[in-house]
Design a protein around this motif. Structure first.
Motif, PDB file in Angstrom:
ATOM      1  N   LEU A 139     -13.120   3.456  22.078  1.00 48.32           N
ATOM      2  CA  LEU A 139     -14.485   3.552  22.601  1.00 48.32           C
ATOM      3  C   LEU A 139     -14.497   4.246  23.959  1.00 48.32           C
ATOM      4  CD1 LEU A 139     -17.526   2.632  22.346  1.00 48.32           C
ATOM      5  CD2 LEU A 139     -16.840   0.597  23.637  1.00 48.32           C
ATOM      6  N   LEU A 140     -13.552   3.894  24.832  1.00 49.66           N
ATOM      7  CA  LEU A 140     -13.481   4.517  26.150  1.00 49.66           C
ATOM      8  C   LEU A 140     -13.171   6.011  26.042  1.00 49.66           C
ATOM      9  CD1 LEU A 140     -11.495   1.805  28.177  1.00 49.66           C
ATOM     10  CD2 LEU A 140     -13.963   2.223  28.180  1.00 49.66           C
ATOM     11  N   ILE A 141     -12.219   6.356  25.190  1.00 48.41           N
ATOM     12  CA  ILE A 141     -11.840   7.763  25.040  1.00 48.41           C
ATOM     13  C   ILE A 141     -13.012   8.590  24.510  1.00 48.41           C
ATOM     14  CG2 ILE A 141     -10.359   9.362  23.750  1.00 48.41           C
ATOM     15  CD1 ILE A 141      -8.189   7.180  23.779  1.00 48.41           C
ATOM     16  N   VAL A 142     -13.618   8.107  23.418  1.00 51.54           N
ATOM     17  CA  VAL A 142     -14.713   8.859  22.785  1.00 51.54           C
ATOM     18  C   VAL A 142     -15.887   9.028  23.747  1.00 51.54           C
ATOM     19  CG1 VAL A 142     -16.509   8.697  21.004  1.00 51.54           C
ATOM     20  CG2 VAL A 142     -14.115   8.274  20.413  1.00 51.54           C
ATOM     21  N   SER A 143     -16.257   7.968  24.438  1.00 51.72           N
ATOM     22  CA  SER A 143     -17.450   8.009  25.284  1.00 51.72           C
ATOM     23  C   SER A 143     -17.241   8.846  26.541  1.00 51.72           C
ATOM     24  CB  SER A 143     -17.860   6.578  25.668  1.00 51.72           C
ATOM     25  OG  SER A 143     -18.149   5.819  24.520  1.00 51.72           O
ATOM     26  N   ILE A 144     -16.107   8.652  27.209  1.00 48.59           N
ATOM     27  CA  ILE A 144     -15.860   9.384  28.452  1.00 48.59           C
ATOM     28  C   ILE A 144     -15.643  10.877  28.169  1.00 48.59           C
ATOM     29  CG2 ILE A 144     -14.270   9.664  30.384  1.00 48.59           C
ATOM     30  CD1 ILE A 144     -13.848   6.630  30.336  1.00 48.59           C
ATOM     31  N   CYS A 145     -14.852  11.190  27.136  1.00 46.86           N
ATOM     32  CA  CYS A 145     -14.609  12.603  26.811  1.00 46.86           C
ATOM     33  C   CYS A 145     -15.872  13.272  26.305  1.00 46.86           C
ATOM     34  CB  CYS A 145     -13.498  12.704  25.771  1.00 46.86           C
ATOM     35  SG  CYS A 145     -11.863  12.214  26.410  1.00 46.86           S
ATOM     36  N   GLU A 155     -15.448 -10.438  15.680  1.00 45.63           N
ATOM     37  CA  GLU A 155     -15.987  -9.654  14.562  1.00 45.63           C
ATOM     38  C   GLU A 155     -17.264  -8.910  14.975  1.00 45.63           C
ATOM     39  OE1 GLU A 155     -14.432 -12.002  10.561  1.00 45.63           O
ATOM     40  OE2 GLU A 155     -16.398 -12.518  11.405  1.00 45.63           O
ATOM     41  N   LYS A 156     -18.159  -9.588  15.715  1.00 45.84           N
ATOM     42  CA  LYS A 156     -19.383  -8.931  16.187  1.00 45.84           C
ATOM     43  C   LYS A 156     -19.053  -7.784  17.141  1.00 45.84           C
ATOM     44  CE  LYS A 156     -22.956 -11.265  17.458  1.00 45.84           C
ATOM     45  NZ  LYS A 156     -23.821 -12.266  18.146  1.00 45.84           N
ATOM     46  N   ALA A 157     -18.134  -8.024  18.066  1.00 41.74           N
ATOM     47  CA  ALA A 157     -17.756  -6.984  19.026  1.00 41.74           C
ATOM     48  C   ALA A 157     -17.147  -5.775  18.317  1.00 41.74           C
ATOM     49  CB  ALA A 157     -16.776  -7.551  20.055  1.00 41.74           C
ATOM     50  N   ASN A 158     -16.299  -6.020  17.314  1.00 43.47           N
ATOM     51  CA  ASN A 158     -15.678  -4.918  16.577  1.00 43.47           C
ATOM     52  C   ASN A 158     -16.722  -4.080  15.838  1.00 43.47           C
ATOM     53  OD1 ASN A 158     -13.169  -5.687  17.458  1.00 43.47           O
ATOM     54  ND2 ASN A 158     -12.565  -6.694  15.557  1.00 43.47           N
ATOM     55  N   LYS A 159     -17.716  -4.741  15.265  1.00 38.84           N
ATOM     56  CA  LYS A 159     -18.774  -4.011  14.559  1.00 38.84           C
ATOM     57  C   LYS A 159     -19.590  -3.169  15.541  1.00 38.84           C
ATOM     58  CE  LYS A 159     -19.342  -7.258  10.707  1.00 38.84           C
ATOM     59  NZ  LYS A 159     -20.239  -8.240  10.052  1.00 38.84           N
ATOM     60  N   GLU A 160     -19.923  -3.757  16.694  1.00 37.45           N
ATOM     61  CA  GLU A 160     -20.691  -3.013  17.694  1.00 37.45           C
ATOM     62  C   GLU A 160     -19.941  -1.766  18.150  1.00 37.45           C
ATOM     63  OE1 GLU A 160     -22.936  -6.927  19.686  1.00 37.45           O
ATOM     64  OE2 GLU A 160     -21.447  -5.787  20.808  1.00 37.45           O
ATOM     65  N   MET A 161     -18.681  -1.930  18.472  1.00 37.87           N
ATOM     66  CA  MET A 161     -17.903  -0.787  18.944  1.00 37.87           C
ATOM     67  C   MET A 161     -17.730   0.262  17.854  1.00 37.87           C
ATOM     68  SD  MET A 161     -14.990  -2.380  21.504  1.00 37.87           S
ATOM     69  CE  MET A 161     -14.300  -3.536  20.314  1.00 37.87           C
ATOM     70  N   ARG A 204     -19.803   1.008  15.459  1.00 38.86           N
ATOM     71  CA  ARG A 204     -21.045   1.775  15.315  1.00 38.86           C
ATOM     72  C   ARG A 204     -21.190   2.810  16.431  1.00 38.86           C
ATOM     73  NH1 ARG A 204     -23.405  -3.214  13.205  1.00 38.86           N
ATOM     74  NH2 ARG A 204     -23.832  -3.929  15.327  1.00 38.86           N
ATOM     75  N   VAL A 205     -20.919   2.387  17.674  1.00 38.93           N
ATOM     76  CA  VAL A 205     -21.070   3.311  18.805  1.00 38.93           C
ATOM     77  C   VAL A 205     -20.048   4.442  18.723  1.00 38.93           C
ATOM     78  CG1 VAL A 205     -20.944   3.505  21.317  1.00 38.93           C
ATOM     79  CG2 VAL A 205     -22.087   1.542  20.291  1.00 38.93           C
ATOM     80  N   ILE A 206     -18.838   4.125  18.327  1.00 36.28           N
ATOM     81  CA  ILE A 206     -17.812   5.168  18.170  1.00 36.28           C
ATOM     82  C   ILE A 206     -18.255   6.190  17.141  1.00 36.28           C
ATOM     83  CG2 ILE A 206     -15.485   5.614  17.284  1.00 36.28           C
ATOM     84  CD1 ILE A 206     -14.676   2.901  18.580  1.00 36.28           C
ATOM     85  N   TYR A 207     -18.805   5.715  16.041  1.00 30.13           N
ATOM     86  CA  TYR A 207     -19.261   6.640  14.994  1.00 30.13           C
ATOM     87  C   TYR A 207     -20.402   7.514  15.502  1.00 30.13           C
ATOM     88  CZ  TYR A 207     -21.506   8.353  10.764  1.00 30.13           C
ATOM     89  OH  TYR A 207     -22.077   9.165   9.825  1.00 30.13           O
ATOM     90  N   ILE A 208     -21.369   6.895  16.181  1.00 28.37           N
ATOM     91  CA  ILE A 208     -22.532   7.644  16.683  1.00 28.37           C
ATOM     92  C   ILE A 208     -22.107   8.733  17.657  1.00 28.37           C
ATOM     93  CG2 ILE A 208     -24.598   7.449  18.139  1.00 28.37           C
ATOM     94  CD1 ILE A 208     -25.030   4.670  16.891  1.00 28.37           C
ATOM     95  N   ARG A 209     -21.157   8.389  18.537  1.00 26.58           N
ATOM     96  CA  ARG A 209     -20.755   9.349  19.576  1.00 26.58           C
ATOM     97  C   ARG A 209     -19.730  10.362  19.074  1.00 26.58           C
ATOM     98  NH1 ARG A 209     -20.921   6.375  25.466  1.00 26.58           N
ATOM     99  NH2 ARG A 209     -22.922   5.321  25.149  1.00 26.58           N
ATOM    100  N   SER A 210     -19.155  10.114  17.905  1.00 25.51           N
ATOM    101  CA  SER A 210     -18.155  11.036  17.373  1.00 25.51           C
ATOM    102  C   SER A 210     -18.724  11.979  16.325  1.00 25.51           C
ATOM    103  CB  SER A 210     -16.984  10.252  16.751  1.00 25.51           C
ATOM    104  OG  SER A 210     -16.389   9.395  17.696  1.00 25.51           O
ATOM    105  N   ALA A 211     -19.773  11.534  15.629  1.00 26.34           N
ATOM    106  CA  ALA A 211     -20.303  12.310  14.507  1.00 26.34           C
ATOM    107  C   ALA A 211     -20.970  13.592  14.981  1.00 26.34           C
ATOM    108  CB  ALA A 211     -21.294  11.450  13.716  1.00 26.34           C
TER     109      ALA A 211
END
Length: 386
Positions: free
Chosen positions: A120-126, A237-243, A245-252
């Motif tokens: 999450l940190l790598i995808v978002s910051i980059c 489990e909730k935290a993993n799902k949240e991350m 989703r955000v990783i997918y949104i910021r990577s797609a």
């Protein structure tokens, strides 16, 4: 050809204690096992008491279930906690099967959490910088989870300000609310607040510290209750799902050119469909309905006004009705000649006949009856005395 039976290795979960003293040994002898009807288990709970080494008054007690299920771990963890509470001075834990089972389940989830948090940190910051050149990204693999949390979720400048206030030797003694107010007015600018939306990552934002504590419990094989296991599993489990989703949104990748063409084509199709609909007929029907409603309402309103005047010898003076000029309402409504057929809204003469009858023969009012406003003095001034 005979079909071979599938071999399934079942892991027996057990709790094992080293106890001392005949009284404790007798207590274990008579200790009842949970009733299977009160648990989700469908297997018996076994209990074995053996003498420990050559010590005459020391024993090893093993309580087990031939199952590797969470249900078995839940039941045995309850027995374990009761034993350690009631015999804290004469019993030591040797084997903690329930915690081992909880740890095995949580370990995979927590490992996923740590990997996903770094991703999450790598995808978002980059994504934000459009570059791979970032100091934190370069040090990700060198930092453990606690160090990462400190870098991401804390603001060094904010911490220094708080410490300067708390450690100020010249300040007077603090009141809790004053100190909280002072700290609350300070600005806090964390790395997390710069890159992430708390709404989409609410569990990570609010519960990351308790997740870190549970992570350490698992990694350091601390005793774990079923209640803590359930909470840890739910949060991770909730935290993993949240991350995820955000990783997918910021990577797609989104092809905005193709998207624009699709929207444009859809708008053109809708325009063609709307052009084929006869909106004139719908408009005329709505106008007719509105005129019919206005006519009907004005007649009823006029009757109500006359009835009120007859009963109470006064015009309406309270409520919404007081703001309506009933005498002019009916006269102000004009109906086009071709608007509606009177048969569509009922017999118009019936309203007029009723109105004439009421005006010519007003109902007699019993002298004992008074309007509600006049009887207000007789009411209980405090209706909540019961």
């Amino acid at each position: 050809m005979a079909r071979s039976k599938s071999s399934r290795n079942t892991h027996k979960i057990c709790v094992k204690f080293l106890i001392k003293g005949e009284e404790t040994q007798k207590a274990f002898d008579v200790m009842p096992s949970p009733d299977e009807s009160d648990t989700s288990l469908n297997k018996p709970i076994e209990k074995i008491i053996e003498q420990f080494s050559n010590q005459e008054d020391m024993y090893v007690v093993t309580i087990s279930v031939n199952s590797d299920s969470i249900d078995a771990a839940k039941v045995l963890s309850g027995i374990r906690d009761d034993v350690l509470k009631e015999h804290s001075d004469s019993a030591l834990m040797l084997e903690d099967g329930p915690s081992e089972k909880f740890d095995r389940v949580l370990f995979e989830l927590i490992a996923t959490f740590e990997r996903r948090f770094r991703e999450l940190l790598i995808v978002s910051i980059c994504n934000e910088k459009g570059s791979l050149d970032d100091k934190l990204i370069g040090e990700l693999e060198k930092k453990n989870l606690g160090e990462l949390f400190e870098i991401v979720f804390t603001d060094l400048e904010f911490n220094n300000k708080v410490k300067s206030v708390v450690n100020d030797k010249n300040s007077r003694r603090f009141e809790k609310r004053d100190l909280a107010k002072t700290i609350g007015q300070m600005e806090e600018d964390t790395l997390w607040s710069q890159y992430f939306n708390n709404d989409r990552l609410s569990t990570v934002t609010e519960e990351h510290e308790i997740i870190r504590v549970f992570r350490n419990d698992v990694m350091h094989v601390h005793r774990m209750s079923y209640k803590d296991y359930k909470r840890a599993r739910t949060l991770v489990e909730k935290a993993n799902k949240e991350m995820g989703r955000v990783i997918y949104i910021r990577s797609a990748h989104v092809d905005f050119t193709s998207f624009s063409e699709v929207v444009s084509g859809l708008a053109e199709s809708i325009s063609k469909i709307m052009a084929q609909i006869d909106l004139g007929g719908i408009t005329r029907s709505l106008q007719t309905l509105q005129q019919a409603y206005s006519t009907s309402f004005s007649g009823i309103a006029h009757q109500y006004s006359n009835l009120y005047k007859t009963l109470y010898k006064t015009p309406i003076s309270t409520g919404i009705a007081s703001g309506i000029n009933f005498d002019s309402l009916h006269g102000n409504i004009t109906i086009p000649e071709d608007a509606i057929d009177p048969a569509d809204i009922g017999d118009a003469s019936s309203s007029e006949d009723t109105q004439t009858e009421i005006s010519g023969n007003p109902p007699k009012v019993d002298s004992s009856e008074k309007p509600e406003d006049e009887n207000s003095e007789g009411k209980d001034e405090n209706p909540h005395n019961d």
